[in-house]
Design an enzyme around this catalytic site. Structure first.
Site, mmCIF file in Angstrom:
data_model
loop_
_atom_site.group_PDB
_atom_site.id
_atom_site.type_symbol
_atom_site.label_atom_id
_atom_site.label_comp_id
_atom_site.label_asym_id
_atom_site.label_seq_id
_atom_site.Cartn_x
_atom_site.Cartn_y
_atom_site.Cartn_z
ATOM 1 N N THR A 33 -5.860 -28.559 28.516
ATOM 2 C CA THR A 33 -4.558 -27.957 28.060
ATOM 3 C C THR A 33 -4.370 -28.553 26.529
ATOM 4 O O THR A 33 -5.345 -29.046 25.967
ATOM 5 C CB THR A 33 -3.294 -28.617 28.737
ATOM 6 O OG1 THR A 33 -2.224 -28.163 28.172
ATOM 7 C CG2 THR A 33 -3.374 -30.325 28.482
ATOM 8 N N THR B 194 9.841 -22.437 9.858
ATOM 9 C CA THR B 194 11.144 -22.195 8.968
ATOM 10 C C THR B 194 12.532 -22.908 9.593
ATOM 11 O O THR B 194 12.455 -23.423 10.446
ATOM 12 C CB THR B 194 11.426 -20.815 8.622
ATOM 13 O OG1 THR B 194 11.336 -20.112 9.995
ATOM 14 C CG2 THR B 194 10.389 -20.212 7.762
#
Lengths: 392, 392
Positions: free
Chosen positions: A181, A392
């Protein structure tokens, strides 16, 4: 829940990510443990992946501690090797061992320099606070877009006493591991020689972490470690070996499913079972194709038993099969019979798809004995929101 | 725009889709044309795919007409073969030819029976209204979730006169063709023998329709036909052959790009150019991996010059390369230099990504001459909305 004996943990906020939540985790075995590792197959590999692989070779599969940061992948920067090396050296110094006994993992944004001073400055107080009780705090510190920490525990009674195993993982996005993973850490107090430990980890991951997909992207940082420190006093014999293997698989499976369920923007888990394929390998290939199909994943989001999409995704998998031999069963309802629409109540099946777990059985009639399980999640508008805005 | 000579078209609403907009298109060559076809590689194949492939073999690559419906894929139902056969037989009767001279294609939902009587009932008046001027109406009738019709035209001046080529296509979702787009129809008035026509179609598709991806799903119905009826009076000679090949590629490329640009929910087109790979094949594999990455596609949606995602997607493509030899150039700005972050103004590059077209150059320094172009689109929340609600 009892942790395996002889492991201690610490987590802190080292200022690596903007959001002021723990982003640094230290995981230590009181004694040198045997260690196994699996890493991403992406040719673009982060420094911690490269360095940890080297350390496992150099130490002959022995480890005292793992240092993990979230918020920065420490990948594709000119200073990445230096940052990874400095982190392991600092941990080694504090624990009084050589740096080859320290493994390292990072997760977060790619291509931004990681300032290792944030890590080395935080380490001394972390080492002082090491304690078994901070295991959950570490599971939280390694999260990025995960919404919940992921831990799993197993206990195996043997004639010599109990063996305990504990694991933590993080996932959420860029999850289509072919060997591990995004990040997973497993700890056991069994005593297992390093080469055997590596084989067991590979086998467990093959049936668990390698069978999940969130978005079919394979990360540059995928890492899975397994430490065995022998502090239970139990050595694995021929009898207990298989039982321990099963415990390991269960812990790994629980973490893998938790990753799929907590995929970015996901609200639903889909378990895919393929039966009757020519081989386990082709069963896995079929399951993987279904799990990766955006049309399957959006149908799940919309609670739409659009069986044609399941069938079409399998048909494009590269595995040859006769569609007229395929039955599809969704949440216990036969929705496709011998490649054709089955008689079923659409509203009734839709209702079953509103729950947070669905199960698809893809069955090829005939003599094929190949089977596989695979886990994926639905694809929602939140996945887009998370990834269009990630930085952002 | 002038159509190739000797083709006529008709479109109508036959009641196959719910929304009362044209859903049936008939495309006829006045004389028997040579014909080439490419079909989906999905093992689950719709009846029109199976039947058209048979007709091309039986007729030796000759065709008088194509019947196309939207709104129903005529796939994975027990009556699908009957519906496809009845449609081609009805067209053949009306045109006075044998049914092996009729090709058929369908697009829409999988697994719902297609009532061929809707088609056969609409055909007589369509044949009466056949006219070159209904070419645009056909391009509209074959649309499903497409937002605009897709047509392209080419003209080649030769010493014997002009050869004209026209094409139409539909795409939007389940677009990851490995041999053709969802549906594409190309017509030319050049005279080309059937075997050569098939080779030319395969070559053109390999560089155009096979180089686009919207969502990496491969449809059960992908079909691309090319008809050449010779009505220009121009036979292709050694000189004009190559020029015609280029015209064909241009028309196919224009349609392929239009499909990528109009992907479900898409607002932006991304052109990916790979240079410096070991071979054209591995360049294509790299470009395809970038084009298919949901993280690349969401970064484009969010106008995020997240170059690590481009690099990571390429790294997971299965192609071996040295990341430290890679330069990435986005809309003319160097964003990654030798595998590391380049010096660039993030706001400035972001601004270039707000436009509806972006271009990524993936350049491997060294002696590799392999290159490829590939087109994809951004992944937006509208893709989810369209596909989670498709049938409801």
């Amino acid at each position: 829940v009892k942790l395996p004996q002889g492991y201690r943990f610490a987590a802190t906020y080292a200022g690596i990510r903007k959001r002021p939540e723990p982003d640094l985790a230290l995981m230590v075995s009181d004694v040198e443990a045997t260690a196994a590792g699996l890493f991403t197959q992406n040719v673009v590999r982060a420094a911690p992946v490269i360095l940890s692989a080297q350390h496992l070779v150099k130490s002959g599969g022995r480890c005292r501690g793992i240092i993990v940061n979230a918020g920065n992948a420490n990948c594709a920067t000119s200073s990445m090797a230096k940052a990874a090396r400095a982190s392991t050296q600092a941990v080694a110094r504090l624990l009084g061992t050589s740096s080859s006994r320290i493994l390292v993992a990072s997760t977060g944004v790619i291509g931004e320099p990681l300032d290792e001073r944030k890590i080395t400055a935080a380490l001394p107080s972390m080492v002082e606070r090491l304690s078994p009780e901070h295991f959950p705090a570490c599971a939280r510190a390694i999260m990025t877009t995960d919404t919940i920490p992921k831990t799993a525990f197993g206990e195996l009674a043997t004639g010599q006493g109990a063996i305990r195993t504990a694991g933590m993982a993080k996932g959420a996005g860029m999850i289509h591991p072919r060997m591990a993973t995004m990040l997973g850490f497993l700890f056991t107090d069994a005593a297992v020689p390093a080469p055997l430990l590596q084989r067991m980890l590979r086998s467990a991951a093959g049936r668990t972490f390698n069978r999940i997909s969130v978005d079919s992207d394979t990360s540059t940082n995928d890492t899975l470690f397994l430490l065995a420190n022998g502090r239970s006093g139990v050595s694995l014999g021929p009898k207990t070996l298989q039982a321990f293997d099963e415990t390991l698989r269960q812990v790994a499976e629980e973490l893998a499913i938790a990753i799929a369920r907590d995929g970015e923007g996901a609200r639903k888990l889909l378990t895919i079972e393929v039966e009757g394929a020519a081989s386990d390998r082709s069963a896995e290939q079929l399951a993987r194709a279904i799990a990766n199909s955006p049309l399957v994943k959006t149908a799940l989001a919309g609670a739409d038993p659009n069986w044609g999409r399941f069938l079409s995704a399998a048909g494009a998998s590269g595995v040859k099969f006769d569609p007229s031999k395929v039955d599809l069963c969704l949440n216990g309802h036969l929705i496709c019979h011998r490649g054709l629409r089955a008689e079923f109540s659409e509203p009734e099946v839709q209702k079953t798809m509103l729950g947070d777990e669905s199960k698809l059985l893809f069955q090829i009639r005939g003599k094929g004995a190949g089977k596989a399980r695979f886990w994926t999640c639905d694809l929602t508008a939140d996945y887009i929101r998370i990834n269009a805005d990630y930085r952002t």
